[in-house]
Design a protein around this motif. Structure first.
Motif, PDB file in Angstrom:
ATOM      1  N   TRP A 142       0.819  -1.225   0.000  1.00  0.00           N
ATOM      2  CA  TRP A 142       0.000   0.000   0.000  1.00  0.00           C
ATOM      3  C   TRP A 142       0.850   1.272   0.000  1.00  0.00           C
ATOM      4  O   TRP A 142       0.355   2.368  -0.303  1.00  0.00           O
ATOM      5  CB  TRP A 142      -0.915  -0.004   1.219  1.00  0.00           C
TER       6      TRP A 142
ATOM      7  N   ASN B  90     -12.615   2.481   9.601  1.00  0.00           N
ATOM      8  CA  ASN B  90     -12.395   1.363   8.693  1.00  0.00           C
ATOM      9  C   ASN B  90     -12.127   1.911   7.291  1.00  0.00           C
ATOM     10  O   ASN B  90     -12.951   2.633   6.735  1.00  0.00           O
ATOM     11  CB  ASN B  90     -13.622   0.450   8.692  1.00  0.00           C
ATOM     12  N   TRP B  91     -10.952   1.564   6.727  1.00  0.00           N
ATOM     13  CA  TRP B  91     -10.554   2.148   5.454  1.00  0.00           C
ATOM     14  C   TRP B  91     -11.550   1.844   4.338  1.00  0.00           C
ATOM     15  O   TRP B  91     -11.872   2.716   3.526  1.00  0.00           O
ATOM     16  CB  TRP B  91      -9.160   1.658   5.059  1.00  0.00           C
ATOM     17  N   ASP B  92     -12.055   0.610   4.271  1.00  0.00           N
ATOM     18  CA  ASP B  92     -12.982   0.250   3.205  1.00  0.00           C
ATOM     19  C   ASP B  92     -14.265   1.070   3.280  1.00  0.00           C
ATOM     20  O   ASP B  92     -14.875   1.370   2.242  1.00  0.00           O
ATOM     21  CB  ASP B  92     -13.310  -1.241   3.280  1.00  0.00           C
ATOM     22  N   GLU B  93     -14.686   1.423   4.495  1.00  0.00           N
ATOM     23  CA  GLU B  93     -15.883   2.244   4.657  1.00  0.00           C
ATOM     24  C   GLU B  93     -15.592   3.716   4.392  1.00  0.00           C
ATOM     25  O   GLU B  93     -16.467   4.458   3.933  1.00  0.00           O
ATOM     26  CB  GLU B  93     -16.440   2.072   6.076  1.00  0.00           C
ATOM     27  N   ARG B  94     -14.365   4.151   4.675  1.00  0.00           N
ATOM     28  CA  ARG B  94     -14.018   5.562   4.494  1.00  0.00           C
ATOM     29  C   ARG B  94     -13.641   5.897   3.054  1.00  0.00           C
ATOM     30  O   ARG B  94     -13.851   7.027   2.586  1.00  0.00           O
ATOM     31  CB  ARG B  94     -12.866   5.934   5.429  1.00  0.00           C
ATOM     32  N   LYS B  95     -13.082   4.923   2.325  1.00  0.00           N
ATOM     33  CA  LYS B  95     -12.552   5.193   0.992  1.00  0.00           C
ATOM     34  C   LYS B  95     -13.573   5.812   0.036  1.00  0.00           C
ATOM     35  O   LYS B  95     -13.227   6.735  -0.720  1.00  0.00           O
ATOM     36  CB  LYS B  95     -11.967   3.925   0.384  1.00  0.00           C
TER      37      LYS B  95
END
Length: 356
Positions: free
Chosen positions: A80, A243-248
Motif C-alpha cells: 500500500w 475502517n478504510w474500506d468504509e471511508r474510501k
C-alpha cells in the motif's frame, strides 16, 4: 546500489535538555534500497550510525535473522506504500517505493528493492545528535561493498511568531512523542490535537455524550499569525469511519475533507503554512484568498471527518498541500503549563497548556 531516504535533505531532531543530558528524538520516514545494477547482490546488513560533532555515539544494525525478517515483512505488508491516498498521507508522495519490485529475501536481483518504513530514534547523550549515517553492506560478485549516505539532523526554528489557535486551558494529545499517532504521517509529524476538560478535569464525563456536551465544541479557532487563506472546506457534515474500506468512498468523493473534515490552510510569511482540521460545518468565517490577522476568528471547533470526538487538529507545514507538504514543529508565544511556567513547544504527550 541506490539508497534513498524520505526526507532526503535533512531530518528534524526535536532535542530536549533534561537532567544535564540531551534527548535527541527524530524519525526517518522511509529508506529505499534498490539494486540498480545488472547483477544480483546479497544484503549483509543495514547500519544506522548516530554522530555528534563527528563523534560516533551509537550504532543500530540489522543483520542476519533481523534483516531477513524486516525484508520479508516489508514485502508482505508494504504494498500500500507504493501509490494512492495512503502513500501520500504517510510518505508525502506516490512512487517512493515500487511494490512490483519488492524482494522478500536478502538476495536482490537487478531492479529489486526493499525498505524500512518509519524508523524512530530516541538517544540520550551529553550533546545533541547532529548527523545520521546509513551504511548498506552487500556482497556482489563475491566482493563486499558498502554504500554510505549521510543526512544532517537539524533543530528547526520557526521563521514567524505564533499563538495557540485556542484560548483558555487546553488539553493536548497526539504530539510527536506519541510515536504511532500523527507522527507516522509525513505532513503530520509534529501535529497535535486540542480539546478541553470540564471542571472535574474530564473530557468525557457522562454516557452517550453528544457533540454539544464537549466543552471545546463550538469554541473559536484563531489564526496563529497574519496570513492568507490558500485552501479551505466548509460544508462537510459528518464523521467518517476508521475502517478504510468504509471511508474510501468518501475519500474518493470528497477528497481531503473525508479525512480532516472541514479545514483551513493559511499561508504565513517565509513559506510556513498552518492547518486547522475537523471544524464545525459552515462555521468558517473566511474564504480562499482572504487575508487574516493573528488572533482573528477563522472558524469553530467541530467533529467532522476522521474524528472520534470534538477537537481541533493543528499542524504547521512547509507547503499548502496537506498530503505532500512536510510537517514542521511549531512554537508558541502565549502558552504556559499548569504551574504557570512559560513553554515554547508542546513537547510532552497529554499535557494541559494555558493560552491567554
Amino acid at each position: 546500489m541506490e539508497v534513498v531516504t524520505k526526507p532526503k535533505d535533512f531530518i528534524i531532531n526535536m532535542a530536549l535538555e533534561s537532567g544535564g543530558k540531551v534527548i535527541s528524538n527524530f524519525l526517518l520516514h522511509g529508506l529505499r534500497i534498490k539494486n540498480s545494477s545488472d547483477k544480483k547482490l546479497i544484503l549483509k546488513d543495514i547500519k544506522f550510525e548516530l554522530y555528534t560533532s563527528n563523534t560516533l555515539v551509537k550504532e543500530i544494525v540489522y543483520q542476519g535473522e533481523s534483516l531477513s525478517n524486516i525484508i520479508k515483512k516489508f514485502a508482505e505488508n508494504g504494498a500500500w506504500l507504493g501509490k494512492g491516498f495512503g502513500a501520500k498521507l504517510f510518505l508525502g508522495e506516490e512512487g517512493f517505493w515500487n511494490p512490483e519490485c519488492y524482494t522478500d529475501s536478502v538476495e536482490m536481483r537487478p531492479n529489486q528493492e526493499t525498505g524500512i518504513f518509519n524508523e524512530y530514534f530516541v538517544v540520550i547523550y551529553d550533546k545533541v545528535i547532529d548527523k545520521l549515517v546509513i551504511k548498506v553492506n552487500y556482497l556482489q560478485c563475491e566482493e563486499e561493498h558498502v554504500h554510505e549516505l549521510k543526512i544532517p539532523l537539524i533543530q528547526y526554528k520557526n521563521k514567524n511568531q505564533y499563538i495557540l489557535p485556542l484560548k483558555g486551558s487546553i488539553s493536548t494529545c497526539g504530539n510527536y512523542n506519541s510515536l504511532p499517532d500523527h507522527r507516522q504521517h509525513y505532513s503530520m509529524e509534529f501535529a497535535f490535537d486540542m480539546a478541553q476538560y470540564n471542571v472535574d478535569q474530564k473530557l468525557c464525563y457522562k454516557e452517550n455524550m453528544c457533540d454539544e456536551d464537549y466543552i471545546v465544541y463550538g469554541k473559536d479557532v484563531l489564526a496563529i499569525a497574519d496570513g492568507e487563506v490558500v485552501d479551505c472546506y466548509y460544508s462537510f457534515d459528518m464523521t467518517t469511519s476508521w475502517n478504510w474500506d468504509e471511508r474510501k468512498p468518501y475519500i474518493d468523493k470528497y477528497g481531503l475533507a473525508a479525512q480532516c473534515g472541514n479545514y483551513i490552510v493559511l499561508k504565513h510569511e517565509n513559506e510556513e503554512y498552518s492547518f486547522y482540521g475537523h471544524l464545525l460545518t459552515n462555521s468558517l468565517t473566511i474564504k480562499n484568498g482572504d487575508k487574516v490577522k493573528q488572533g482573528q476568528v477563522i472558524g469553530k471547533v467541530g467533529n467532522t471527518g476522521l474524528s472520534n470526538c470534538p477537537h481541533l487538529h493543528f499542524q504547521l507545514m512547509d507547503g499548502p498541500d496537506f498530503l505532500t507538504a512536510r510537517g514542521l514543529p511549531c512554537s508558541f508565544l502565549n502558552i504556559t503549563d499548569v504551574a504557570g511556567n512559560r513553554l515554547n513547544f508542546i513537547q510532552e504527550e497529554n499535557i494541559i497548556v494555558h493560552a491567554e
